[in-house]
Design a protein around this motif. Structure first.
Motif, PDB file in Angstrom:
ATOM      1  N   HIS A  97       8.379   4.134   1.582  1.00  0.00           N
ATOM      2  CA  HIS A  97       8.527   5.130   2.679  1.00  0.00           C
ATOM      3  C   HIS A  97      10.255   4.893   2.751  1.00  0.00           C
ATOM      4  O   HIS A  97      10.983   3.933   2.631  1.00  0.00           O
ATOM      5  CB  HIS A  97       8.039   4.712   4.021  1.00  0.00           C
ATOM      6  CG  HIS A  97       6.656   4.631   3.991  1.00  0.00           C
ATOM      7  ND1 HIS A  97       5.950   5.808   3.906  1.00  0.00           N
ATOM      8  CD2 HIS A  97       5.647   3.624   4.331  1.00  0.00           C
ATOM      9  CE1 HIS A  97       4.522   5.505   3.838  1.00  0.00           C
ATOM     10  NE2 HIS A  97       4.556   4.217   4.002  1.00  0.00           N
ATOM     11  N   VAL A 108      13.242   5.868   4.999  1.00  0.00           N
ATOM     12  CA  VAL A 108      13.655   6.491   6.488  1.00  0.00           C
ATOM     13  C   VAL A 108      15.113   6.511   6.540  1.00  0.00           C
ATOM     14  O   VAL A 108      15.928   5.700   6.239  1.00  0.00           O
ATOM     15  CB  VAL A 108      13.000   5.326   7.447  1.00  0.00           C
ATOM     16  CG1 VAL A 108      13.382   5.666   9.113  1.00  0.00           C
ATOM     17  CG2 VAL A 108      11.339   4.935   7.250  1.00  0.00           C
ATOM     18  N   GLU A 136      13.555  12.853   9.929  1.00  0.00           N
ATOM     19  CA  GLU A 136      12.567  12.918   8.801  1.00  0.00           C
ATOM     20  C   GLU A 136      13.240  13.416   7.539  1.00  0.00           C
ATOM     21  O   GLU A 136      14.192  14.276   7.739  1.00  0.00           O
ATOM     22  CB  GLU A 136      11.548  13.808   9.383  1.00  0.00           C
ATOM     23  CG  GLU A 136      10.250  13.957   8.466  1.00  0.00           C
ATOM     24  CD  GLU A 136       9.497  12.700   8.231  1.00  0.00           C
ATOM     25  OE1 GLU A 136       8.937  12.659   7.377  1.00  0.00           O
ATOM     26  OE2 GLU A 136       9.442  12.010   9.326  1.00  0.00           O
ATOM     27  N   ASP A 175       4.462  -0.279   1.698  1.00  0.00           N
ATOM     28  CA  ASP A 175       3.179   0.018   2.556  1.00  0.00           C
ATOM     29  C   ASP A 175       3.035  -1.183   3.236  1.00  0.00           C
ATOM     30  O   ASP A 175       2.378  -1.213   4.362  1.00  0.00           O
ATOM     31  CB  ASP A 175       1.832   0.156   1.829  1.00  0.00           C
ATOM     32  CG  ASP A 175       2.366   1.823   1.119  1.00  0.00           C
ATOM     33  OD1 ASP A 175       2.967   2.736   1.547  1.00  0.00           O
ATOM     34  OD2 ASP A 175       1.774   2.290   0.155  1.00  0.00           O
ATOM     35  N   ALA A 199       4.151  -1.357   7.452  1.00  0.00           N
ATOM     36  CA  ALA A 199       3.408  -0.628   8.238  1.00  0.00           C
ATOM     37  C   ALA A 199       2.177  -1.174   8.401  1.00  0.00           C
ATOM     38  O   ALA A 199       1.359  -1.108   9.487  1.00  0.00           O
ATOM     39  CB  ALA A 199       3.477   0.780   7.830  1.00  0.00           C
ATOM     40  N   GLU A 248       3.111   2.711  12.114  1.00  0.00           N
ATOM     41  CA  GLU A 248       4.453   3.605  11.777  1.00  0.00           C
ATOM     42  C   GLU A 248       5.503   3.909  13.006  1.00  0.00           C
ATOM     43  O   GLU A 248       6.455   3.722  12.989  1.00  0.00           O
ATOM     44  CB  GLU A 248       4.201   4.943  11.200  1.00  0.00           C
ATOM     45  CG  GLU A 248       3.448   5.093   9.942  1.00  0.00           C
ATOM     46  CD  GLU A 248       4.579   4.701   8.762  1.00  0.00           C
ATOM     47  OE1 GLU A 248       5.615   4.618   9.048  1.00  0.00           O
ATOM     48  OE2 GLU A 248       3.926   4.473   7.778  1.00  0.00           O
ATOM     49  N   HIS A 249       4.742   3.865  14.350  1.00  0.00           N
ATOM     50  CA  HIS A 249       5.312   4.198  15.366  1.00  0.00           C
ATOM     51  C   HIS A 249       5.950   2.880  15.705  1.00  0.00           C
ATOM     52  O   HIS A 249       7.043   2.915  16.121  1.00  0.00           O
ATOM     53  CB  HIS A 249       4.329   4.222  16.449  1.00  0.00           C
ATOM     54  CG  HIS A 249       3.767   5.875  16.403  1.00  0.00           C
ATOM     55  ND1 HIS A 249       4.460   6.787  16.360  1.00  0.00           N
ATOM     56  CD2 HIS A 249       2.538   6.081  16.110  1.00  0.00           C
ATOM     57  CE1 HIS A 249       3.572   7.988  16.247  1.00  0.00           C
ATOM     58  NE2 HIS A 249       2.368   7.633  16.127  1.00  0.00           N
ATOM     59  N   LEU A 263       7.060   0.615  13.676  1.00  0.00           N
ATOM     60  CA  LEU A 263       8.333   0.411  12.656  1.00  0.00           C
ATOM     61  C   LEU A 263       9.541   1.388  13.209  1.00  0.00           C
ATOM     62  O   LEU A 263      10.597   0.857  12.962  1.00  0.00           O
ATOM     63  CB  LEU A 263       7.619   0.839  11.281  1.00  0.00           C
ATOM     64  CG  LEU A 263       8.715   0.899  10.342  1.00  0.00           C
ATOM     65  CD1 LEU A 263       9.549  -0.519   9.962  1.00  0.00           C
ATOM     66  CD2 LEU A 263       7.935   1.541   8.993  1.00  0.00           C
ATOM     67  N   THR A 264       9.228   2.598  13.463  1.00  0.00           N
ATOM     68  CA  THR A 264      10.201   3.581  13.893  1.00  0.00           C
ATOM     69  C   THR A 264      11.008   3.058  15.131  1.00  0.00           C
ATOM     70  O   THR A 264      12.131   3.092  15.079  1.00  0.00           O
ATOM     71  CB  THR A 264       9.580   5.111  14.296  1.00  0.00           C
ATOM     72  OG1 THR A 264       8.806   5.488  12.976  1.00  0.00           O
ATOM     73  CG2 THR A 264      10.736   5.938  14.508  1.00  0.00           C
TER      74      THR A 264
END
Length: 376
Positions: free
Chosen positions: A266, A268, A277, A312, A315, A326-327, A329-330
């Motif tokens: 990913h 970011v 995004e 991967d 997450a 993901e949330h 992580l963000t």
């Protein structure tokens, strides 16, 4: 350069590879009556500072040695001084000296000595195992040994960018890896995940890494680098094994970034404290099919933008049957804006270890890149 620094550099140049610290100690005793010198190297997990000679590891994050390592500045505590040891942003550890002179100018000279030691440690890294052996708190698996030897380093600082990366589980990583290079005008970054387990995954990742380096050093455009690495992996495994990769090329003057997403980790983008995004065109992993054509896509970074590339395994880290996700992580990445890249990477890895209550089971790689804008 002071006379002391000059003498230390000459002593280091003449010293046997395994006796660098001994020669530094002799020079510091003659110049400053410093009798206690110890090299504390950061371990593979970024969780302990390990002494080169016998002694206890430093694991308390509030210890002066860790404050020195984290802030890359000299720290004086009692009669001891702690000096960052590194080279061009690659942090090797900390040099502890005692008794430290009560003179800011002398501390500045000692900082130059520690930097000279960092350069020399890098120069002798392939000629002796003494420093590598002392950096590990336990034995590496064979696959992990291969992966760590493949890396270009763990952090890098230039006037227009800084970046850092980490592999987990540090002592047992298999297929996850990263690579980077710059020529003063462009920065190339790749984050790679070879399929499979153990040595087989490490060998697959090594093949892809060397294929990408070979294409990059031939001056081939980024999309064609991916195509040539794809051919190398397919020729070796005929589609039975493949490599997920994200390839990135950053123009250091303009911020124009070219990316190839080959089944990648990913990407970011952190901009002004917000996660923005950045959609990527998903393309086939390297080696999955014969003769895949790859396309690069472009976007432009703004000054002080930060990019994270995470595999991967970040997450999907699981603790108590709960997925990190993901949330989470963000949310965590938003909190790293004030940190240097290596500190941000280490903090995220520490967060994951706390979440799973130990080392990660599956491979994970984290890379953080800051573009600070064009510099003279």
């Amino acid at each position: 350069m002071s006379g002391v620094e000059d003498r230390v550099r000459r002593a280091l140049a003449d010293a046997p590879a395994d006796l660098l610290v001994d020669h530094v100690t002799a020079e510091l005793e003659a110049s400053y009556a410093i009798t206690d010198v110890e090299l504390l190297q950061v371990d593979y997990r970024l969780s302990a500072l390990l002494p080169l000679t016998e002694g206890e590891p430093v694991t308390d994050p509030g210890h002066p040695a860790w404050r020195c390592f984290d802030h890359q500045e000299p720290v004086v505590a009692g009669d001891a001084g702690y000096l960052p040891v590194g080279m061009r942003g690659e942090r090797r550890g900390v040099l502890r000296v005692a008794p430290v002179p009560d003179d800011p100018a002398a501390v500045g000279e000692l900082l130059g000595v520690a930097t000279a030691l960092g350069h020399e440690l890098t120069a002798v890294n392939d000629t002796t195992d003494r420093y590598r052996t002392a950096r590990r708190s336990r034995r590496l698996t064979l696959a992990a040994e291969m992966q760590w030897d493949l890396l270009p380093g763990r952090s890098r600082v230039r006037p227009s960018f800084s970046l850092a990366g980490q592999l987990e589980p540090a002592y047992a990583v298999r297929g996850d890896s990263f690579d980077w290079s710059d020529d003063g005008h462009r920065l190339w970054l790749s984050v790679i995940n070879g399929t499979g387990e153990g040595v087989a995954a490490a060998m697959l990742t090594a093949l892809a890494t060397h294929a990408l380096r070979n294409a990059r050093r031939a001056g081939i455009p980024l999309a064609d680098q991916a195509a040539l690495a794809d051919q190398a992996v397919y020729a070796a495994h005929r589609g039975a094994q493949h490599v997920s990769a994200l390839l990135l090329e950053l123009d250091l003057a303009s911020g124009v970034t070219t990316v190839v997403d080959a089944g990648s980790p990913h990407l970011v983008l952190l901009r002004g404290g917000r996660v923005v995004e950045q959609p990527l065109e998903a393309q086939f992993p390297l080696g999955m099919f014969d003769g895949t054509d790859y396309r690069g896509q472009r976007f432009t970074l703004r000054r002080d933008d930060r990019l994270f590339v995470v595999s991967d395994g970040v997450a999907e880290a699981t603790g108590g049957n709960v997925r990190y996700g993901e949330h989470a992580l963000t949310r965590f990445l938003r909190r790293t804006g004030s940190m240097e890249p290596l500190e941000a990477v280490r903090s995220l890895i520490g967060e994951l270890r706390a979440f799973v209550a130990g080392d990660l089971v599956d491979d994970a790689v984290v890379v953080c890149l800051d573009w600070t804008g064009p510099q003279p």
